[in-house]
Scaffold this motif. Structure first.
Motif, PDB file in Angstrom:
ATOM      1  N   THR A 335       0.668  -1.166   0.030  1.00 39.19           N
ATOM      2  CA  THR A 335      -0.109   0.037  -0.027  1.00 39.19           C
ATOM      3  C   THR A 335       0.962   1.257  -0.203  1.00 39.19           C
ATOM      4  O   THR A 335       0.567   2.229  -0.642  1.00 39.19           O
ATOM      5  N   SER A 380      -7.949  -4.745   4.899  1.00 35.17           N
ATOM      6  CA  SER A 380      -8.376  -3.609   4.005  1.00 35.17           C
ATOM      7  C   SER A 380      -8.670  -2.472   4.668  1.00 35.17           C
ATOM      8  O   SER A 380      -8.446  -1.159   3.902  1.00 35.17           O
ATOM      9  N   GLN A 383      -5.444  -0.657   5.091  1.00 34.69           N
ATOM     10  CA  GLN A 383      -4.605  -0.402   3.930  1.00 34.69           C
ATOM     11  C   GLN A 383      -5.408   1.057   3.596  1.00 34.69           C
ATOM     12  O   GLN A 383      -4.640   2.099   3.204  1.00 34.69           O
ATOM     13  N   SER A 387      -3.308   4.634   3.176  1.00 34.33           N
ATOM     14  CA  SER A 387      -3.400   5.136   1.763  1.00 34.33           C
ATOM     15  C   SER A 387      -3.666   6.714   1.953  1.00 34.33           C
ATOM     16  O   SER A 387      -2.954   7.542   1.374  1.00 34.33           O
TER      17      SER A 387
END
Length: 625
Positions: A335, A380, A383, A387
């Motif tokens: 990521t 997720s 992540q 990000s």
């Protein structure tokens, strides 16, 4: 001090992953240092004699009394967990109770320790505390008193075989001698130089998660590493990453929400407890609910090397920390690399450290002997948080740009006039959705870049509230176009096809992969009836398509298209054209570098200009401020 180190119950031992793997001096240092950090140490000195296979770790932590020392090297003995439920809410670096026992098996283990019930700290750091009598709670095993500790030597089974009082400041000193003496094969892999290098890297990775600690590493009596403490990782990273300066780094600290999975589990637990309280029964909650905690305050700390200033040949400083430990997390590391895509030069990698401080129930630490591989529930979600944080740090916004310099005397003078004037200093405001105003921050708002001139028809000179910026117009426009192409790769049908020649089978395949189908148009000739929209009206469209046929992926094609389509250096621009370009460029996700990794702008801050022109901020002189 009550006895806190206890042998774990058998049912808990059976649930714990394999014990600590100590296969080098560096691994021994790691285990001992983590114990020091769990003891609250703020100064840790590591001394290594690699030729003698001897290591010593001294700290100023809480220390241990005699009863705890007798138990410390026994197998599966720890003060950090006691029940199965504790395995699902680990908040310490160690928890298995195997480190000291393993070291006793691998070498000659000696521990000197003195408990510090009153939290007096190390006498060497606070000499006055040496005159303050401390209460002794460990005299039953000998003649120890408030000004002495204990020295204990253990046999290979972790049993204390020598016990005596010792003069020592509050804290602990652990020495392991003749490491791997009975396992000579483990000594054959690394030379002393390699051992020291490995130890340095180990300490660096631990120190980055504990910036408040003063670290010293010595090879024998020779200092070889000293990390002075700081408030954040940003302050200590330049001390051991060569070529990185403090001005090259950007620090960001963000509050994080609870992950949906943990929030759902916590709500379920509350509902279950409420039901149990309502019926007033002796209902026992299922074991599964004890694995979750109510969501706690969660943080993300981010230190990045600004891609226009620093980058690395290898991704060796793309690091992820979770709850004060650097871990291997392929998902989060990928990521990070994706978030920095097309910001660094070719074959260069970013400097980035992400530290997640999250609820222990979000993590499963009990997966790897060295605890460097973990399982994050709902990866997720994390992540997405990482990000978004990197995108925020790379963007040109109030969080990352320098504050407008304001000398104290100037600020006081202006604030004294606030009540009589229409302006306000120190707090800027912006309209909210209801049409009112709300404070934006405790500083003057950052003005937008204002284009004022063009130098050599190449560089845009822009005025900024903190100084003057120079922006290269071609690569600024290239960044704008590249991100537009990433958002929408549009193809346009042509009435008159573009004729290409001398294409290889690989080039035809590359064009097809980009959605640009070509058909045979004669011997060694091909016709393209669709082209990227930006290239459709260009005279050199055929050359552009031939260039695209040499790239193997869409991202590289987007870079090539943006570069060819961007305005050229040497193009004269009006002030309004320059301003439009600046406005578009500022809104890009990664405005610091072009897709090839070249820096787009150069900032001359007001403080730099004042130093160059030897200006002093003095009020009242006839020649002005």
């Amino acid at each position: 001090m009550p006895v806190t180190i206890q042998t774990l119950p058998t049912e808990v031992i059976n649930l714990i992953a394999a014990g600590e793997v100590i296969d080098s001096i560096a691994a021994a240092v790691r285990e001992l240092v983590e114990n020091s950090l769990d003891a609250g140490a703020t100064r840790i000195v590591v001394s290594v004699w690699p030729e003698q296979w001897r290591v010593q770790v001294a700290d100023n932590g809480t220390g241990m009394d005699l009863e705890n020392l007798r138990q410390a090297a026994s197998p599966h003995s720890t003060s950090k967990i006691t029940t199965e439920a504790d395995l699902y809410k680990i908040d310490t670096l160690g928890f298995r109770g195997e480190a000291l026992h393993s070291l006793a098996q691998l070498g000659c283990l000696e521990v000197l320790s003195r408990s510090n019930d009153l939290g007096l700290g190390d006498f060497s750091e606070n000499p006055e505390s040496a005159q303050t009598p401390a209460k002794s709670s460990f005299n039953k095993g000998g003649c120890g008193n408030a000004r002495s500790g204990w020295r204990v030597v253990y046999n290979s089974a972790g049993v204390a075989v020598e016990v005596e009082t010792a003069a020592i400041a509050p804290g602990t000193v652990v020495t392991v001698d003749n490491l791997f003496g009975n396992w000579p094969v483990r000594r054959s892999f690394l030379s002393p130089t390699q051992q020291m290098r490995s130890i340095q890297l180990t300490l660096q990775q631990i120190a980055i998660c504990h910036p408040h600690v003063n670290w010293q590493l010595r090879q024998g009596n020779t200092p070889c590493l000293h990390v002075t403490p700081g408030s954040t990782a940003e302050h200590i990273l330049p001390q051991f990453v060569r070529g990185v300066r403090a001005s090259d780094l950007q620090y960001l600290k963000l509050d994080l929400p609870a992950s949906p999975q943990n929030l759902k589990a916590a709500n379920l637990l509350v509902e279950t407890q409420l039901v149990g309280a309502t019926v007033k029964s002796n209902y026992q909650f299922p074991v599964a609910t004890s694995k979750f905690q109510m969501p706690t305050s969660q943080l993300l700390e981010l230190v990045i090397g600004l891609p226009d200033r620093c980058h690395r040949r290898r991704p060796d400083w793309v690091k992820v920390g979770v709850n004060r430990r650097v871990v291997r997390s392929p998902e989060l590391e990928q990521t990070i690399l994706s978030a920095f895509a097309r910001t660094c030069p070719r074959d260069r990698y970013p400097v980035c450290f992400v530290h997640l401080q999250i609820s222990p129930s979000e993590i499963d630490w009990n997966r790897h002997p060295a605890k460097v591989e973990i399982y994050l529930h709902d990866p997720s979600f994390w992540q997405e948080q990482v990000s978004a944080a990197i995108a925020r740090a790379l963007h040109l916004n109030d969080d990352v740009l320098p504050a407008v310099p304001m000398p104290e005397r100037v600020g006081k003078l202006l604030k004294a006039s606030e009540q009589k004037s229409a302006y306000s200093v120190g707090v800027s405001a912006r309209q909210n959705e209801d049409g009112g105003e709300e404070a934006k921050g405790n500083k003057i708002a950052l003005m937008e870049l204002r284009a004022i001139a063009q130098v050599h028809n190449t560089y845009i000179v822009a005025e900024h509230s903190s100084g003057i910026w120079l922006i290269e117009q071609h690569i600024a426009h290239e960044r704008v176009l590249y991100e537009q192409l990433c958002a929408a790769w549009q193809l346009k049908c042509l009435e008159k096809p573009v004729i290409l020649s001398q294409l290889s089978a690989l080039q035809i395949e590359n064009l097809s992969r980009l959605g640009l189908e070509v058909e045979s148009f004669g011997e060694q000739l091909w016709a393209a009836r669709e082209v990227p929209e930006l290239l459709a009206d260009r005279d050199d469209c055929a050359d552009a398509l031939f260039e695209l046929s040499k790239v193997a992926d869409l991202q590289a094609a987007q870079v090539a298209t943006a570069c060819r389509s961007a305005m050229r250096n040497g193009t004269p621009l009006s002030v309004s054209q320059m301003q439009n370009l600046l406005d578009e460029w500022q809104q890009t996700r990664n405005p610091r570098t072009c897709p090839h990794g070249r820096p787009i702008y150069f900032a001359l801050e007001e403080s730099t200009l004042a130093r160059i022109f030897r200006r002093s901020w003095v009020i009242g002189k006839s020649h002005g401020i």
